[in-house]
Design a protein around this motif. Structure first.
Motif, PDB file in Angstrom:
ATOM      1  N   GLY A  88      33.174  39.035  19.795  1.00  0.00           N
ATOM      2  CA  GLY A  88      34.054  40.188  20.020  1.00  0.00           C
ATOM      3  C   GLY A  88      35.398  39.728  20.564  1.00  0.00           C
ATOM      4  N   ASP A 185      38.443  49.568  20.460  1.00  0.00           N
ATOM      5  CA  ASP A 185      37.213  48.782  20.599  1.00  0.00           C
ATOM      6  C   ASP A 185      36.057  49.783  20.574  1.00  0.00           C
ATOM      7  OD1 ASP A 185      34.985  47.404  21.587  1.00  0.00           O
ATOM      8  OD2 ASP A 185      36.207  46.052  22.796  1.00  0.00           O
ATOM      9  N   SER A 207      32.426  44.047  19.138  1.00  0.00           N
ATOM     10  CA  SER A 207      31.579  42.955  19.566  1.00  0.00           C
ATOM     11  C   SER A 207      30.251  43.252  18.885  1.00  0.00           C
ATOM     12  CB  SER A 207      31.409  42.958  21.095  1.00  0.00           C
ATOM     13  OG  SER A 207      30.332  42.110  21.433  1.00  0.00           O
ATOM     14  N   THR A 209      27.814  41.532  18.884  1.00  0.00           N
ATOM     15  CA  THR A 209      26.803  41.040  19.828  1.00  0.00           C
ATOM     16  C   THR A 209      25.997  42.188  20.439  1.00  0.00           C
ATOM     17  OG1 THR A 209      28.617  39.556  20.439  1.00  0.00           O
ATOM     18  CG2 THR A 209      26.613  39.427  21.769  1.00  0.00           C
ATOM     19  N   LYS A 210      26.613  43.348  20.523  1.00  0.00           N
ATOM     20  CA  LYS A 210      26.018  44.460  21.260  1.00  0.00           C
ATOM     21  C   LYS A 210      25.134  45.313  20.328  1.00  0.00           C
ATOM     22  CE  LYS A 210      28.195  42.969  24.880  1.00  0.00           C
ATOM     23  NZ  LYS A 210      29.032  41.927  24.360  1.00  0.00           N
TER      24      LYS A 210
HETATM   25  C1  LIG Z   1      33.656  46.583  25.139  1.00  0.00           C
HETATM   26  C2  LIG Z   1      33.533  45.118  24.850  1.00  0.00           C
HETATM   27  N1  LIG Z   1      34.417  44.544  24.008  1.00  0.00           N
HETATM   28  C3  LIG Z   1      34.360  43.238  23.718  1.00  0.00           C
HETATM   29  C4  LIG Z   1      33.393  42.427  24.272  1.00  0.00           C
HETATM   30  C5  LIG Z   1      33.380  40.956  23.942  1.00  0.00           C
HETATM   31  O1  LIG Z   1      32.386  40.674  23.002  1.00  0.00           O
HETATM   32  P1  LIG Z   1      31.711  39.224  22.823  1.00  0.00           P
HETATM   33  O2  LIG Z   1      30.886  38.983  24.029  1.00  0.00           O
HETATM   34  O3  LIG Z   1      30.933  39.375  21.557  1.00  0.00           O
HETATM   35  O4  LIG Z   1      32.811  38.233  22.694  1.00  0.00           O
HETATM   36  C6  LIG Z   1      32.449  42.986  25.144  1.00  0.00           C
HETATM   37  C7  LIG Z   1      31.399  42.123  25.726  1.00  0.00           C
HETATM   38  O5  LIG Z   1      30.650  42.524  26.588  1.00  0.00           O
HETATM   39  C8  LIG Z   1      32.526  44.368  25.442  1.00  0.00           C
HETATM   40  O6  LIG Z   1      31.652  44.947  26.276  1.00  0.00           O
END
Ligand SMILES: Cc1ncc(COP(=O)(O)O)c(C=O)c1O
Length: 394
Positions: A88, A185, A207, A209-210
């Motif tokens: 992210g 975002d 992200s 990842t979430k």
């Molecule tokens: C709202 C938000 N944006 C971006 C990110 C960054 O993502 P990444 O950890 O995949 O780099 C996070 C990570 O927790 C997040 O909560």
């Protein structure tokens, strides 16, 4: 399925977009775990490198599994195009580095993820790109912060960890007046609950990842936006900078997208039950959740989101009380991630927002007594029982 996507619903797009079956007639999207692709001849290699002939060259440039994820996410976000990134954070980095230049300015909401604040405050100024932070819900403040050099407005909605809601359409008007890009975002909602582009956003950041993964397996990210901007500016940057997504992670995210809408409904349902329980608890000073009637932007949430999402924050007296609850829970995991099928508890002041100065944290509203819950897919009765037990002897 890439043509006529418009006629399919979200659920169908989430399962079917982007996969062009190979000669093997596979049902599941294939994982192209290869760093490079072969050419029939020296001439073909030269043509592929020069762009005279379309086709895969090297997985830092394109990869069919990554492309499948990109097409599917673009369809779900109602965006023209998508570029997948290694995280992210690298999505935000790649976006800013490829679209802004020395002397340009960003106006961002004060209430954003801690590492994003660090990127805006500590990294970009070294390249001559300054950021002005504003109160997310104060539209007059956004207008005041605009300058002739403002090229980007950046917002997270709902914000992390306060779950404040930004008025996307109103911010779009401000951005358009200054010929600036509005970037949202969409990590907390995902396209299953909110499609910022439909409300006027130019770019959506993820992200992956979430919630897109949803099972806490891989790190990745994405930028969704106009085809021309992505093709002419962002993709060339990724090719040179190498902030690309691995095919394996793209395959995991593809599988995550297939169940996204069902998971987001359950995350939201569990979060609503837990938020209501916290709201009634006398030890809780304040509960932050857009699904509560008491949330200051409740109506805005209803106009932009189809459900309130899986993240709930709340405030106890101070750090001691917050840590007591964290350490007393059995079911909730103590980990920095969010958007997992397993419920998670985080103390933002000492973890996700720990690198921000105490004064700035205070200004952002992230107190020492604040805890953030990412509600998973467990039975809500079990979650409440766990919280109830942890609240004993606070
Ligand atoms: C709202 C938000 N944006 C971006 C990110 C960054 O993502 P990444 O950890 O995949 O780099 C996070 C990570 O927790 C997040 O909560």
């Amino acid at each position: 399925m890439t043509e006529n996507d418009e006629k399919f619903s979200f659920e169908t797009l989430a399962l079917r977009t982007g996969h062009a079956r190979t000669l093997e007639q596979e049902h599941c999207e294939p994982l192209f775990m290869t760093s490079s692709f072969c050419f029939d001849s020296a001439e073909q290699a030269a043509k592929r490198f020069s762009g005279e002939e379309q086709g895969n060259v090297y997985s830092r440039f394109t990869n069919p599994t990554v492309k499948c994820f990109e097409e599917r996410l673009a369809a779900l976000e109602a965006g023209e195009s998508c570029v997948a990134t290694s995280s992210g954070m690298s999505a935000i980095l790649s976006l800013v580095m490829s679209t802004l230049s020395h002397g340009d300015k960003i106006v961002a909401s004060r209430s954003i993820f801690g590492t994003s604040v660090n990127l805006f405050e500590k990294v970009f100024p070294r390249f001559g790109i300054e950021t002005v932070f504003v109160d997310m819900t104060d539209l007059a403040g956004w207008i005041r912060a605009m300058s002739p050099n403002t090229k980007m407005l950046f917002v997270e909605t709902p914000s992390n960890p306060l779950t404040e809601i930004a008025d996307i359409a109103a911010l779009k008007t401000i951005a358009a007046d200054h010929n600036a890009l509005l970037v949202v975002d969409n990590c907390f909602c995902t396209p299953a609950l909110q499609r910022p582009i439909k409300h006027g956003a130019d770019i959506v950041i993820h992200s992956a990842t979430k919630f897109l993964d949803g099972q806490g397996r891989c790190v990745g990210g994405a930028i969704v936006g106009p085809k021309v901007l992505l093709e002419e500016k962002i993709t060339p940057f990724l090719r040179s900078a190498g902030t690309c997504l691995s095919p394996f992670n793209a395959w995991i995210f593809l599988k995550g997208l297939e169940t996204l809408h069902i998971r987001m409904e359950k995350h939201s349902a569990n979060a609503t039950i837990v938020a209501k329980w916290l709201h009634k608890n006398p030890l809780v000073k304040k509960t932050y959740y857009p699904g509560l009637e008491t949330h200051p932007q409740r109506n805005l949430c209803l106009s932009q989101q189809s459900a309130s999402g899986g993240i709930v924050s709340f405030e106890l007296e101070g750090r001691q009380e917050a840590w007591h609850v964290v350490d007393s829970l059995n079911l909730f995991s103590i980990t920095a991630n969010l958007g997992d099928s397993k419920s998670i508890i985080t103390h933002p002041a000492t973890t996700t927002h720990g690198r921000i100065s105490p004064e700035k944290r205070k200004a952002m509203g992230v107190s020492e007594g604040m805890l953030r819950l990412s509600l998973g897919l467990e039975d809500s009765n079990d979650l409440i029982r766990d919280l109830d037990m942890a609240f004993q002897n606070v």
